[in-house]
Design a protein around this motif. Structure first.
Motif, short mmCIF file in Angstrom:
data_model
loop_
_atom_site.label_atom_id
_atom_site.label_comp_id
_atom_site.label_asym_id
_atom_site.label_seq_id
_atom_site.Cartn_x
_atom_site.Cartn_y
_atom_site.Cartn_z
N ARG A 1 -56.33 -14.54 -64.48
CA ARG A 1 -55.51 -13.42 -64.01
C ARG A 1 -54.42 -13.12 -65.03
NH1 ARG A 1 -52.11 -14.13 -58.62
NH2 ARG A 1 -50.60 -14.98 -60.11
N VAL A 2 -54.28 -11.86 -65.38
CA VAL A 2 -53.22 -11.42 -66.29
C VAL A 2 -52.00 -11.06 -65.45
CG1 VAL A 2 -52.59 -9.82 -68.13
CG2 VAL A 2 -54.98 -10.51 -67.86
N ASP A 3 -50.91 -11.77 -65.63
CA ASP A 3 -49.68 -11.51 -64.86
C ASP A 3 -48.71 -10.70 -65.72
OD1 ASP A 3 -50.68 -12.89 -62.72
OD2 ASP A 3 -49.68 -14.77 -63.20
N LEU A 4 -48.46 -9.48 -65.31
CA LEU A 4 -47.58 -8.58 -66.06
C LEU A 4 -46.46 -8.06 -65.17
CD1 LEU A 4 -50.32 -6.47 -67.85
CD2 LEU A 4 -48.87 -8.18 -68.92
N VAL A 5 -45.31 -7.81 -65.77
CA VAL A 5 -44.19 -7.15 -65.09
C VAL A 5 -43.89 -5.88 -65.87
CG1 VAL A 5 -41.79 -7.29 -64.39
CG2 VAL A 5 -43.23 -9.32 -64.24
N VAL A 6 -43.98 -4.74 -65.19
CA VAL A 6 -43.72 -3.44 -65.81
C VAL A 6 -42.52 -2.81 -65.11
CG1 VAL A 6 -44.64 -1.15 -66.32
CG2 VAL A 6 -46.15 -3.14 -66.36
N GLY A 7 -41.49 -2.51 -65.89
CA GLY A 7 -40.28 -1.92 -65.33
C GLY A 7 -40.17 -0.44 -65.62
N ILE A 8 -39.69 0.32 -64.64
CA ILE A 8 -39.43 1.74 -64.83
C ILE A 8 -37.97 2.01 -64.46
CG2 ILE A 8 -41.82 2.36 -64.35
CD1 ILE A 8 -40.91 3.33 -61.58
N SER A 9 -37.46 3.14 -64.92
CA SER A 9 -36.06 3.47 -64.64
C SER A 9 -35.89 3.89 -63.19
CB SER A 9 -35.60 4.58 -65.58
OG SER A 9 -36.39 5.74 -65.41
N TYR A 10 -34.65 3.83 -62.70
CA TYR A 10 -34.37 4.15 -61.30
C TYR A 10 -34.61 5.62 -60.97
CZ TYR A 10 -32.70 -0.27 -59.41
OH TYR A 10 -32.64 -1.54 -58.92
N ASP A 11 -34.50 6.50 -61.94
CA ASP A 11 -34.72 7.91 -61.65
C ASP A 11 -36.18 8.33 -61.87
OD1 ASP A 11 -34.78 7.62 -64.35
OD2 ASP A 11 -33.33 9.20 -64.82
N ALA A 12 -37.06 7.39 -62.16
CA ALA A 12 -38.49 7.70 -62.35
C ALA A 12 -39.19 7.77 -61.00
CB ALA A 12 -39.14 6.66 -63.23
N ASP A 13 -40.36 8.47 -60.98
CA ASP A 13 -41.16 8.62 -59.77
C ASP A 13 -42.00 7.35 -59.58
OD1 ASP A 13 -43.01 9.27 -57.78
OD2 ASP A 13 -43.13 11.36 -58.42
N ILE B 1 -51.29 -4.23 -57.77
CA ILE B 1 -50.18 -3.46 -58.36
C ILE B 1 -49.18 -3.23 -57.24
CG2 ILE B 1 -49.47 -1.35 -59.53
CD1 ILE B 1 -52.29 -1.04 -60.57
N ALA B 2 -48.01 -3.83 -57.35
CA ALA B 2 -47.05 -3.77 -56.24
C ALA B 2 -45.63 -3.78 -56.78
CB ALA B 2 -47.26 -4.95 -55.30
N LEU B 3 -44.74 -3.13 -56.02
CA LEU B 3 -43.33 -3.14 -56.36
C LEU B 3 -42.76 -4.52 -56.03
CD1 LEU B 3 -40.91 -1.38 -57.30
CD2 LEU B 3 -40.51 -0.84 -54.90
N SER B 4 -42.14 -5.16 -57.01
CA SER B 4 -41.71 -6.54 -56.80
C SER B 4 -40.20 -6.73 -56.76
CB SER B 4 -42.29 -7.44 -57.89
OG SER B 4 -41.75 -7.08 -59.17
N GLU B 5 -39.43 -5.84 -57.43
CA GLU B 5 -38.01 -6.13 -57.54
C GLU B 5 -37.24 -4.86 -57.90
OE1 GLU B 5 -35.12 -9.23 -60.05
OE2 GLU B 5 -37.15 -8.74 -60.77
N LEU B 6 -36.08 -4.74 -57.26
CA LEU B 6 -35.11 -3.73 -57.66
C LEU B 6 -34.07 -4.45 -58.51
CD1 LEU B 6 -34.70 -1.82 -54.26
CD2 LEU B 6 -36.17 -1.22 -56.21
N ALA B 7 -34.32 -4.50 -59.81
CA ALA B 7 -33.50 -5.30 -60.71
C ALA B 7 -32.24 -4.55 -61.13
CB ALA B 7 -34.31 -5.70 -61.94
N ASP B 8 -31.43 -5.18 -61.96
CA ASP B 8 -30.16 -4.59 -62.37
C ASP B 8 -30.35 -3.26 -63.11
OD1 ASP B 8 -28.85 -6.73 -61.28
OD2 ASP B 8 -28.71 -7.83 -63.17
N VAL C 1 -45.27 -5.61 -60.36
CA VAL C 1 -46.15 -6.68 -60.85
C VAL C 1 -47.56 -6.10 -60.92
CG1 VAL C 1 -44.81 -8.65 -60.04
CG2 VAL C 1 -46.44 -7.57 -58.49
N VAL C 2 -48.22 -6.35 -62.04
CA VAL C 2 -49.60 -5.90 -62.25
C VAL C 2 -50.43 -7.14 -62.56
CG1 VAL C 2 -51.12 -4.37 -63.55
CG2 VAL C 2 -48.72 -3.75 -63.21
N ARG C 3 -51.46 -7.41 -61.73
CA ARG C 3 -52.22 -8.65 -61.85
C ARG C 3 -53.73 -8.39 -61.84
NH1 ARG C 3 -48.45 -12.01 -57.53
NH2 ARG C 3 -46.67 -12.33 -58.96
#
Length: 276
Positions: A179-191, A217-224, A230-232
């Motif tokens: 399993r490929v474990d990836l974390v993909v972050g997007i900006s807060y104003d993105a769709d 593919i799921a939303l995992s965190e509202l980071a700083d 997370v994409v697995r």
């Protein structure tokens, strides 16, 4: 004159003994060097035959090392016997010396025992990519005292067998899939919906990503500074690194083209004017 004659007679008496001793020494040396050469060739021949019979490379190398050691010991005893050394007494002396040497070389004996355990338990085999004793690489061969790894940049790492067995071993090649474990972050104003849709499209378009088990593919965190997904995806073990790199590259291009921002760490500073 009589004294000179006596010396000549004594020399004549010792000459056959000296001649025999030199001949036996020469024969003993010939036996030793030829025997050592033959032992090396036989061990290599046995290893090649085992490899042709589809025996694991690590097992073949370990077995040939033991065979060579046994044949070398036999050749050494034969050479000593030819020279005139009493091999029975010599074996007894070797036994006593072996005990003393064994106590002094506990580490080497531990390496040997660990090598035997590696062959029996088979935590890895030749060709497996592993992380062992703090080193990562492909197993090249297992010998009496050491395991040889080849790193991805083509370095050879020689690890004592005891160090290998006394620590954790991660075998990346044991299972067919990973399993490929990836974390993909997007900006807060993105769709968020658009970002998730883009990643799903990339996953579905890649034939190397397995359909079963299904990719997560799921939303995992509202980071700083970002909203993290997370994409697995599951892939064949051989495709792990290629799929990982290709997915990240495609995500970057797709996000740029469709206006999904990828954030970077940032800090907002607010200045307030204080009236005096």
């Amino acid at each position: 004159m009589n004294d000179i004659q006596d010396l000549l007679d004594q020399g004549s008496a010792w000459l056959p003994l000296i001649t025999d001793g030199l001949i036996n020494l020469f024969i003993g040396l010939v036996i030793f060097f030829i025997g050592k050469f033959v032992a090396s060739k036989v061990a290599k021949w046995c290893e090649s035959r085992m490899l042709k019979s589809s025996v694991d490379k690590a097992v073949a190398g370990f077995t040939s090392s033991i065979l060579y050691a046994l044949m070398f010991a036999a050749v050494a005893l034969m050479a000593l016997g030819q020279i005139g050394v009493e091999t029975t007494s010599f074996i007894a002396i070797l036994g006593a010396a072996g005990l003393a040497v064994g106590l002094a070389l506990q580490g080497s004996l531990s390496n040997f025992a660990s090598g035997v355990l590696i062959i029996i338990l088979r935590p890895f085999k030749s060709g497996d990519f592993i992380d062992g004793a703090g080193q990562m690489g492909t197993v090249d061969r297992i010998e009496l005292f050491h395991t040889y790894l080849k790193t991805t940049d083509n370095r050879v790492v020689i690890i004592p067998n005891s160090a290998m067995m006394n620590g954790s071993i991660v075998n990346f090649s044991r299972e067919k899939t990973r399993r490929v474990d990836l974390v993909v972050g997007i900006s807060y104003d993105a769709d968020i919906r658009l970002a998730k849709q883009i990643m799903q499209e990339i996953v579905l378009a890649d034939d190397r990503i397995l359909k079963d088990p299904e990719c997560t593919i799921a939303l995992s965190e509202l980071a700083d500074s970002s909203v993290n997904f997370v994409v697995r995806p599951w892939v064949n073990a051989a495709d792990y690194w290629v799929v990982r790199a290709d997915f990240l590259e495609k995500v970057k291009y797709a996000f740029d083209e469709r206006g999904v921002g990828i954030p970077y760490p940032q800090m907002d500073v607010h200045l307030h004017k204080q009236e005096s």
